[in-house]
Design a protein around this motif. Sequence first.
Motif, PDB file in Angstrom:
ATOM      1  N   ASN A  50       0.733  -1.410   0.090  1.00 28.74           N
ATOM      2  CA  ASN A  50      -0.245  -0.057  -0.050  1.00 28.74           C
ATOM      3  C   ASN A  50       0.902   1.068  -0.048  1.00 28.74           C
ATOM      4  N   CYS A  53       0.822   1.558  -4.177  1.00 35.57           N
ATOM      5  CA  CYS A  53      -0.543   1.153  -4.657  1.00 35.57           C
ATOM      6  C   CYS A  53      -1.635   1.406  -3.862  1.00 35.57           C
ATOM      7  N   SER A  54      -2.669   1.923  -4.055  1.00 31.14           N
ATOM      8  CA  SER A  54      -3.807   2.315  -3.378  1.00 31.14           C
ATOM      9  C   SER A  54      -5.157   1.507  -3.811  1.00 31.14           C
ATOM     10  N   ASN A  56      -7.641   2.980  -4.952  1.00 29.55           N
ATOM     11  CA  ASN A  56      -8.185   3.612  -5.948  1.00 29.55           C
ATOM     12  C   ASN A  56      -7.541   3.275  -7.292  1.00 29.55           C
TER      13      ASN A  56
END
Length: 72
Positions: A50, A53-54, A56
Amino acid sequence: MSIRKEKIKVYEMTCTSCENRVEKALKQLAGVKYAKASFSGQFAEIEYDNELCSMNNIKDAVKNAGYSTEGS
């Protein structure tokens, strides 16, 4: 580095080719370590960092592959 595991709903998958498209789109994201989609269960399991990368980013990748993460 913080690895997270998530299971998200993915709608409109109808076959194994759909699963492959979703998995391919997710695996191209930076930080995604694992992705497995299920058209019969209408979900995808993702393991990702995380910090890179999220959620979303993940939902955008699914949407760009032609599927929805929101109920219609």
